[in-house]
Design a protein around this motif. Sequence first.
Motif, PDB file in Angstrom:
ATOM      1  N   ALA A 131       0.828  -1.207   0.000  1.00 42.19           N
ATOM      2  CA  ALA A 131       0.000   0.000   0.000  1.00 42.19           C
ATOM      3  C   ALA A 131       0.863   1.259   0.000  1.00 42.19           C
ATOM      4  CB  ALA A 131      -0.929  -0.011   1.217  1.00 42.19           C
ATOM      5  N   ASN A 132       1.940   1.223   0.765  1.00 37.54           N
ATOM      6  CA  ASN A 132       2.828   2.375   0.845  1.00 37.54           C
ATOM      7  C   ASN A 132       3.513   2.631  -0.500  1.00 37.54           C
ATOM      8  OD1 ASN A 132       3.826   4.388   2.763  1.00 37.54           O
ATOM      9  ND2 ASN A 132       5.825   3.473   2.400  1.00 37.54           N
ATOM     10  N   ALA A 133       3.879   1.557  -1.199  1.00 33.33           N
ATOM     11  CA  ALA A 133       4.512   1.702  -2.508  1.00 33.33           C
ATOM     12  C   ALA A 133       3.556   2.313  -3.519  1.00 33.33           C
ATOM     13  CB  ALA A 133       5.012   0.349  -3.003  1.00 33.33           C
ATOM     14  N   PHE A 134       2.293   1.924  -3.461  1.00 28.67           N
ATOM     15  CA  PHE A 134       1.304   2.517  -4.370  1.00 28.67           C
ATOM     16  C   PHE A 134       1.131   3.999  -4.065  1.00 28.67           C
ATOM     17  CE2 PHE A 134      -3.161   3.621  -5.299  1.00 28.67           C
ATOM     18  CZ  PHE A 134      -3.138   3.457  -6.678  1.00 28.67           C
ATOM     19  N   LEU A 135       1.111   4.338  -2.788  1.00 24.41           N
ATOM     20  CA  LEU A 135       0.961   5.738  -2.388  1.00 24.41           C
ATOM     21  C   LEU A 135       2.167   6.562  -2.831  1.00 24.41           C
ATOM     22  CD1 LEU A 135      -1.229   7.306  -0.803  1.00 24.41           C
ATOM     23  CD2 LEU A 135       0.191   7.049   1.231  1.00 24.41           C
ATOM     24  N   ASN A 136       3.318   5.923  -2.936  1.00 23.44           N
ATOM     25  CA  ASN A 136       4.542   6.593  -3.387  1.00 23.44           C
ATOM     26  C   ASN A 136       4.687   6.608  -4.910  1.00 23.44           C
ATOM     27  OD1 ASN A 136       5.916   7.532  -1.081  1.00 23.44           O
ATOM     28  ND2 ASN A 136       6.553   5.447  -0.561  1.00 23.44           N
ATOM     29  N   ASN A 137       3.661   6.083  -5.629  1.00 26.01           N
ATOM     30  CA  ASN A 137       3.722   5.963  -7.085  1.00 26.01           C
ATOM     31  C   ASN A 137       4.849   5.043  -7.540  1.00 26.01           C
ATOM     32  OD1 ASN A 137       1.722   7.868  -8.681  1.00 26.01           O
ATOM     33  ND2 ASN A 137       2.353   8.976  -6.826  1.00 26.01           N
ATOM     34  N   SER A 138       5.203   4.044  -6.699  1.00 27.76           N
ATOM     35  CA  SER A 138       6.254   3.095  -7.041  1.00 27.76           C
ATOM     36  C   SER A 138       5.714   1.862  -7.743  1.00 27.76           C
ATOM     37  CB  SER A 138       7.013   2.661  -5.782  1.00 27.76           C
ATOM     38  OG  SER A 138       7.627   3.763  -5.163  1.00 27.76           O
ATOM     39  N   ILE A 139       4.449   1.535  -7.525  1.00 30.51           N
ATOM     40  CA  ILE A 139       3.799   0.438  -8.233  1.00 30.51           C
ATOM     41  C   ILE A 139       2.442   0.913  -8.728  1.00 30.51           C
ATOM     42  CG2 ILE A 139       4.970  -1.380  -6.924  1.00 30.51           C
ATOM     43  CD1 ILE A 139       2.363  -1.792  -5.365  1.00 30.51           C
ATOM     44  N   SER A 140       1.938   0.229  -9.756  1.00 31.06           N
ATOM     45  CA  SER A 140       0.657   0.594 -10.345  1.00 31.06           C
ATOM     46  C   SER A 140      -0.500  -0.048  -9.586  1.00 31.06           C
ATOM     47  CB  SER A 140       0.608   0.162 -11.809  1.00 31.06           C
ATOM     48  OG  SER A 140       0.593  -1.258 -11.892  1.00 31.06           O
ATOM     49  N   LEU A 141      -1.704   0.396  -9.916  1.00 33.72           N
ATOM     50  CA  LEU A 141      -2.901  -0.180  -9.323  1.00 33.72           C
ATOM     51  C   LEU A 141      -3.007  -1.667  -9.668  1.00 33.72           C
ATOM     52  CD1 LEU A 141      -5.590   0.157  -7.819  1.00 33.72           C
ATOM     53  CD2 LEU A 141      -6.620   0.859  -9.989  1.00 33.72           C
ATOM     54  N   GLU A 142      -2.713  -2.009 -10.902  1.00 32.74           N
ATOM     55  CA  GLU A 142      -2.771  -3.398 -11.329  1.00 32.74           C
ATOM     56  C   GLU A 142      -1.751  -4.249 -10.570  1.00 32.74           C
ATOM     57  OE1 GLU A 142      -3.905  -0.852 -14.929  1.00 32.74           O
ATOM     58  OE2 GLU A 142      -2.476  -0.762 -13.268  1.00 32.74           O
ATOM     59  N   GLN A 143      -0.563  -3.706 -10.365  1.00 29.99           N
ATOM     60  CA  GLN A 143       0.472  -4.431  -9.625  1.00 29.99           C
ATOM     61  C   GLN A 143       0.091  -4.587  -8.155  1.00 29.99           C
ATOM     62  OE1 GLN A 143       3.633  -1.736 -10.876  1.00 29.99           O
ATOM     63  NE2 GLN A 143       4.712  -3.456 -11.818  1.00 29.99           N
ATOM     64  N   LEU A 144      -0.497  -3.557  -7.596  1.00 34.21           N
ATOM     65  CA  LEU A 144      -0.943  -3.622  -6.199  1.00 34.21           C
ATOM     66  C   LEU A 144      -1.950  -4.745  -6.019  1.00 34.21           C
ATOM     67  CD1 LEU A 144      -1.257  -2.507  -3.291  1.00 34.21           C
ATOM     68  CD2 LEU A 144      -2.985  -0.944  -4.202  1.00 34.21           C
ATOM     69  N   GLU A 145      -2.957  -4.777  -6.875  1.00 31.17           N
ATOM     70  CA  GLU A 145      -3.992  -5.793  -6.723  1.00 31.17           C
ATOM     71  C   GLU A 145      -3.431  -7.200  -6.927  1.00 31.17           C
ATOM     72  OE1 GLU A 145      -8.539  -6.633  -8.093  1.00 31.17           O
ATOM     73  OE2 GLU A 145      -7.067  -6.229  -9.642  1.00 31.17           O
ATOM     74  N   LYS A 146      -2.611  -7.367  -7.933  1.00 33.53           N
ATOM     75  CA  LYS A 146      -2.067  -8.691  -8.220  1.00 33.53           C
ATOM     76  C   LYS A 146      -1.163  -9.182  -7.092  1.00 33.53           C
ATOM     77  CE  LYS A 146       0.137 -11.386 -11.884  1.00 33.53           C
ATOM     78  NZ  LYS A 146       0.772 -11.344 -13.225  1.00 33.53           N
ATOM     79  N   ALA A 147      -0.342  -8.291  -6.549  1.00 30.13           N
ATOM     80  CA  ALA A 147       0.541  -8.671  -5.446  1.00 30.13           C
ATOM     81  C   ALA A 147      -0.258  -9.066  -4.212  1.00 30.13           C
ATOM     82  CB  ALA A 147       1.497  -7.530  -5.117  1.00 30.13           C
ATOM     83  N   MET A 148      -1.365  -8.387  -3.971  1.00 34.40           N
ATOM     84  CA  MET A 148      -2.194  -8.698  -2.810  1.00 34.40           C
ATOM     85  C   MET A 148      -2.759 -10.103  -2.921  1.00 34.40           C
ATOM     86  SD  MET A 148      -2.173  -5.991  -0.848  1.00 34.40           S
ATOM     87  CE  MET A 148      -3.652  -5.733   0.086  1.00 34.40           C
ATOM     88  N   TYR A 149      -3.266 -10.465  -4.091  1.00 34.08           N
ATOM     89  CA  TYR A 149      -3.821 -11.801  -4.274  1.00 34.08           C
ATOM     90  C   TYR A 149      -2.743 -12.872  -4.238  1.00 34.08           C
ATOM     91  CZ  TYR A 149      -8.408  -9.935  -5.440  1.00 34.08           C
ATOM     92  OH  TYR A 149      -9.625  -9.315  -5.375  1.00 34.08           O
ATOM     93  N   LEU A 150      -1.603 -12.612  -4.899  1.00 36.47           N
ATOM     94  CA  LEU A 150      -0.546 -13.612  -4.957  1.00 36.47           C
ATOM     95  C   LEU A 150       0.094 -13.852  -3.599  1.00 36.47           C
ATOM     96  CD1 LEU A 150       1.267 -12.664  -8.288  1.00 36.47           C
ATOM     97  CD2 LEU A 150      -0.281 -14.575  -7.872  1.00 36.47           C
ATOM     98  N   GLY A 151       0.065 -12.842  -2.732  1.00 43.38           N
ATOM     99  CA  GLY A 151       0.737 -12.963  -1.452  1.00 43.38           C
ATOM    100  C   GLY A 151       0.121 -13.965  -0.501  1.00 43.38           C
ATOM    101  N   ARG A 152      -1.193 -14.226  -0.639  1.00 44.58           N
ATOM    102  CA  ARG A 152      -1.890 -15.212   0.185  1.00 44.58           C
ATOM    103  C   ARG A 152      -1.767 -14.919   1.674  1.00 44.58           C
ATOM    104  NH1 ARG A 152      -0.157 -19.739   0.759  1.00 44.58           N
ATOM    105  NH2 ARG A 152       2.014 -19.407   0.233  1.00 44.58           N
ATOM    106  N   LEU A 153      -1.713 -13.663   2.033  1.00 38.79           N
ATOM    107  CA  LEU A 153      -1.588 -13.351   3.457  1.00 38.79           C
ATOM    108  C   LEU A 153      -2.934 -13.363   4.180  1.00 38.79           C
ATOM    109  CD1 LEU A 153       1.181 -10.627   3.473  1.00 38.79           C
ATOM    110  CD2 LEU A 153       1.332 -12.975   4.247  1.00 38.79           C
ATOM    111  N   GLY A 154      -3.992 -13.596   3.416  1.00 37.18           N
ATOM    112  CA  GLY A 154      -5.262 -13.870   4.059  1.00 37.18           C
ATOM    113  C   GLY A 154      -6.127 -12.664   4.334  1.00 37.18           C
ATOM    114  N   GLU A 155      -7.330 -12.963   4.796  1.00 33.62           N
ATOM    115  CA  GLU A 155      -8.282 -11.922   5.132  1.00 33.62           C
ATOM    116  C   GLU A 155      -8.658 -12.054   6.606  1.00 33.62           C
ATOM    117  OE1 GLU A 155     -11.650 -12.599   2.605  1.00 33.62           O
ATOM    118  OE2 GLU A 155     -12.499 -14.061   3.972  1.00 33.62           O
ATOM    119  N   GLN A 156      -9.265 -11.008   7.116  1.00 31.99           N
ATOM    120  CA  GLN A 156      -9.658 -11.003   8.511  1.00 31.99           C
ATOM    121  C   GLN A 156     -11.099 -10.536   8.640  1.00 31.99           C
ATOM    122  OE1 GLN A 156      -6.924  -8.324  10.398  1.00 31.99           O
ATOM    123  NE2 GLN A 156      -7.403  -6.640   9.034  1.00 31.99           N
TER     124      GLN A 156
END
Length: 234
Positions: A131-156
């Motif tokens: 999230a911080n990288a997206f806010l810094n314009n270091s990654i794109s929206l598409e990259q943010l979403e894909k990394a979140m799903y691939l990470g498998r860190l789960g939901e709460q």
Amino acid sequence: MRTTLTIYHGSDHIIQSPQYGLGNQFNDYGRAFYCTESLDMASEWAVTEQRDGFVNRYELDTDGLSLLDLGCGDYHILNWLAILLENRVFRTDSGLKRTGKEYIIGHFGVEASLHDVIRGYRADDSYFSFANAFLNNSISLEQLEKAMYLGRLGEQIAIRSEKGFERLRFIGATPARRLTYYPLKKARDDDARSAFQKERSNPLSGTYLMDIMRQAWENDDERLQRVVSGRCGL
């Protein structure tokens, strides 16, 4: 949402009666009681490298409760990010980053206080760095979403309201051993970081926060709907 959910809370101690109004107000979805529907995930959250923990099991009667499910329906990853920005502490050490934070909250914010229960991503250190990288314009929206799903860190599942706490029933607690679950916890985090590094290796593709602000995207923007997946269940 099912009438009754079985949920788990990982901790260093047994919690028979969770108390409304306690907890850190700077957590992902504010002051709440954070659980998961995954026994294995809760076991990982319960331990550290130095100590064992406990997995507390509860039943949550959801009849009449208002659920905000950030993985389904009309919600998308920028709604999740807006809530995160409102609650977690982000260093806004540049004017661009401050402007980006204000834009996301102002245009994609969700009135979380209207809901008793929130289901969504858990922003541990890896997710927070995404999230911080997206806010810094270091990654794109598409990259943010894909990394979140691939990470498998789960939901709460975060229980926020007094009404929600009243619907919790303690079932029991089981030990979580660090020798079993800490390696799994570390492997999951390593997978997330690897996915993130892979996604950010192509820095020129996709839609960045700067693009979203310049093009004045709104919450119901058709361009946003084409970018995000809208998948349910995370």
